[in-house]
Write a protein that holds these residues in place. Sequence first.
Motif, PDB file in Angstrom:
ATOM      1  N   ILE A  77       0.836  -1.200   0.000  1.00  0.00           N
ATOM      2  CA  ILE A  77       0.000   0.000   0.000  1.00  0.00           C
ATOM      3  C   ILE A  77       0.871   1.250   0.000  1.00  0.00           C
ATOM      4  N   VAL A  78       1.904   1.268   0.831  1.00  0.00           N
ATOM      5  CA  VAL A  78       2.810   2.419   0.889  1.00  0.00           C
ATOM      6  C   VAL A  78       3.530   2.584  -0.450  1.00  0.00           C
ATOM      7  N   GLY A  79       4.017   1.494  -1.029  1.00  0.00           N
ATOM      8  CA  GLY A  79       4.711   1.556  -2.314  1.00  0.00           C
ATOM      9  C   GLY A  79       3.808   2.037  -3.429  1.00  0.00           C
ATOM     10  N   PHE A  80       2.583   1.548  -3.462  1.00  0.00           N
ATOM     11  CA  PHE A  80       1.642   1.953  -4.513  1.00  0.00           C
ATOM     12  C   PHE A  80       1.267   3.419  -4.363  1.00  0.00           C
ATOM     13  N   THR A  81       1.089   3.887  -3.126  1.00  0.00           N
ATOM     14  CA  THR A  81       0.762   5.294  -2.896  1.00  0.00           C
ATOM     15  C   THR A  81       1.908   6.191  -3.349  1.00  0.00           C
ATOM     16  N   ALA A  82       3.143   5.824  -3.035  1.00  0.00           N
ATOM     17  CA  ALA A  82       4.295   6.615  -3.471  1.00  0.00           C
ATOM     18  C   ALA A  82       4.403   6.609  -4.995  1.00  0.00           C
ATOM     19  N   PHE A  83       4.105   5.459  -5.625  1.00  0.00           N
ATOM     20  CA  PHE A  83       4.135   5.376  -7.088  1.00  0.00           C
ATOM     21  C   PHE A  83       3.079   6.292  -7.702  1.00  0.00           C
ATOM     22  N   ILE A  84       1.884   6.312  -7.144  1.00  0.00           N
ATOM     23  CA  ILE A  84       0.811   7.181  -7.655  1.00  0.00           C
ATOM     24  C   ILE A  84       1.219   8.648  -7.523  1.00  0.00           C
ATOM     25  N   MET A  85       1.862   9.013  -6.412  1.00  0.00           N
ATOM     26  CA  MET A  85       2.320  10.394  -6.230  1.00  0.00           C
ATOM     27  C   MET A  85       3.363  10.761  -7.288  1.00  0.00           C
ATOM     28  N   MET A  86       4.261   9.831  -7.618  1.00  0.00           N
ATOM     29  CA  MET A  86       5.255  10.083  -8.669  1.00  0.00           C
ATOM     30  C   MET A  86       4.570  10.297 -10.005  1.00  0.00           C
ATOM     31  N   VAL A  87       3.590   9.475 -10.317  1.00  0.00           N
ATOM     32  CA  VAL A  87       2.875   9.593 -11.593  1.00  0.00           C
ATOM     33  C   VAL A  87       2.119  10.912 -11.660  1.00  0.00           C
ATOM     34  N   ILE A  88       1.510  11.331 -10.551  1.00  0.00           N
ATOM     35  CA  ILE A  88       0.790  12.609 -10.530  1.00  0.00           C
ATOM     36  C   ILE A  88       1.759  13.766 -10.767  1.00  0.00           C
ATOM     37  N   CYS A  89       2.903  13.745 -10.089  1.00  0.00           N
ATOM     38  CA  CYS A  89       3.901  14.816 -10.290  1.00  0.00           C
ATOM     39  C   CYS A  89       4.372  14.868 -11.738  1.00  0.00           C
ATOM     40  N   LEU A  90       4.660  13.723 -12.314  1.00  0.00           N
ATOM     41  CA  LEU A  90       5.110  13.703 -13.706  1.00  0.00           C
ATOM     42  C   LEU A  90       4.001  14.139 -14.665  1.00  0.00           C
ATOM     43  N   GLY A  91       2.767  13.754 -14.373  1.00  0.00           N
ATOM     44  CA  GLY A  91       1.645  14.171 -15.211  1.00  0.00           C
ATOM     45  C   GLY A  91       1.445  15.679 -15.183  1.00  0.00           C
ATOM     46  N   ILE A  92       1.534  16.268 -13.994  1.00  0.00           N
ATOM     47  CA  ILE A  92       1.405  17.719 -13.879  1.00  0.00           C
ATOM     48  C   ILE A  92       2.556  18.416 -14.586  1.00  0.00           C
ATOM     49  N   ASP A  93       3.753  17.864 -14.481  1.00  0.00           N
ATOM     50  CA  ASP A  93       4.923  18.444 -15.148  1.00  0.00           C
ATOM     51  C   ASP A  93       4.748  18.422 -16.662  1.00  0.00           C
ATOM     52  N   ILE A  94       4.271  17.322 -17.191  1.00  0.00           N
ATOM     53  CA  ILE A  94       4.042  17.229 -18.642  1.00  0.00           C
ATOM     54  C   ILE A  94       2.945  18.187 -19.072  1.00  0.00           C
ATOM     55  N   TYR A  95       1.854  18.269 -18.301  1.00  0.00           N
ATOM     56  CA  TYR A  95       0.731  19.151 -18.628  1.00  0.00           C
ATOM     57  C   TYR A  95       1.174  20.611 -18.640  1.00  0.00           C
ATOM     58  N   THR A  96       1.886  21.024 -17.587  1.00  0.00           N
ATOM     59  CA  THR A  96       2.328  22.424 -17.544  1.00  0.00           C
ATOM     60  C   THR A  96       3.402  22.702 -18.599  1.00  0.00           C
ATOM     61  N   GLY A  97       4.258  21.744 -18.899  1.00  0.00           N
ATOM     62  CA  GLY A  97       5.262  21.923 -19.949  1.00  0.00           C
ATOM     63  C   GLY A  97       4.642  22.067 -21.319  1.00  0.00           C
ATOM     64  N   PHE A  98       3.521  21.380 -21.545  1.00  0.00           N
ATOM     65  CA  PHE A  98       2.825  21.465 -22.828  1.00  0.00           C
ATOM     66  C   PHE A  98       2.301  22.875 -23.069  1.00  0.00           C
ATOM     67  N   PHE A  99       1.860  23.551 -22.013  1.00  0.00           N
ATOM     68  CA  PHE A  99       1.334  24.903 -22.148  1.00  0.00           C
ATOM     69  C   PHE A  99       2.390  25.980 -21.905  1.00  0.00           C
ATOM     70  N   GLY A 100       3.655  25.579 -21.801  1.00  0.00           N
ATOM     71  CA  GLY A 100       4.734  26.541 -21.663  1.00  0.00           C
ATOM     72  C   GLY A 100       4.896  27.103 -20.260  1.00  0.00           C
ATOM     73  N   LEU A 101       4.267  26.502 -19.286  1.00  0.00           N
ATOM     74  CA  LEU A 101       4.397  26.957 -17.906  1.00  0.00           C
ATOM     75  C   LEU A 101       5.488  26.157 -17.215  1.00  0.00           C
ATOM     76  N   GLU A 102       6.043  26.760 -16.176  1.00  0.00           N
ATOM     77  CA  GLU A 102       7.092  26.059 -15.442  1.00  0.00           C
ATOM     78  C   GLU A 102       6.508  25.512 -14.150  1.00  0.00           C
ATOM     79  N   PHE A 103       6.727  24.232 -13.913  1.00  0.00           N
ATOM     80  CA  PHE A 103       6.291  23.586 -12.677  1.00  0.00           C
ATOM     81  C   PHE A 103       7.513  22.940 -12.046  1.00  0.00           C
ATOM     82  N   PRO A 104       8.184  23.668 -11.160  1.00  0.00           N
ATOM     83  CA  PRO A 104       9.418  23.101 -10.588  1.00  0.00           C
ATOM     84  C   PRO A 104       9.105  21.982  -9.592  1.00  0.00           C
TER      85      PRO A 104
END
Length: 100
Positions: free
Chosen positions: A28-55
């Motif tokens: 459960i802990v591993g899956f939750t951490a994996f989901i958080m990584m995927v969310i961070c990467l998804g937000i990074d890709i989304y903001t990068g697509f629109f030219g915004l910076e998401f550090p």
Amino acid sequence: MKQKKIKKQPSFLVKMFMDENDINEKSIVGFTAFIMMVICLGIDIYTGFFGLEFPINEFVFDGFLYITLGAFGIASIDKYVTSKKKINEMTENEEEVTEG
């Protein structure tokens, strides 16, 4: 009329913190951490697509990465060790039966 008392089942969180349960907390802990990584990467890709910076702080992402790898690694080692114990117990029981 008498009403029957319905025994309430404990919730998932209550079951998870009980000493005797069938829930693998490490997964459960591993899956939750994996989901958080995927969310961070998804937000990074989304903001990068629109030219915004998401550090994303590197140490935060690395922390989720290490938690994910550690939790799944420990869970798989635990599964391997318990299966080895079961095999050893079965062979010991077979030896006792053949001797007796």
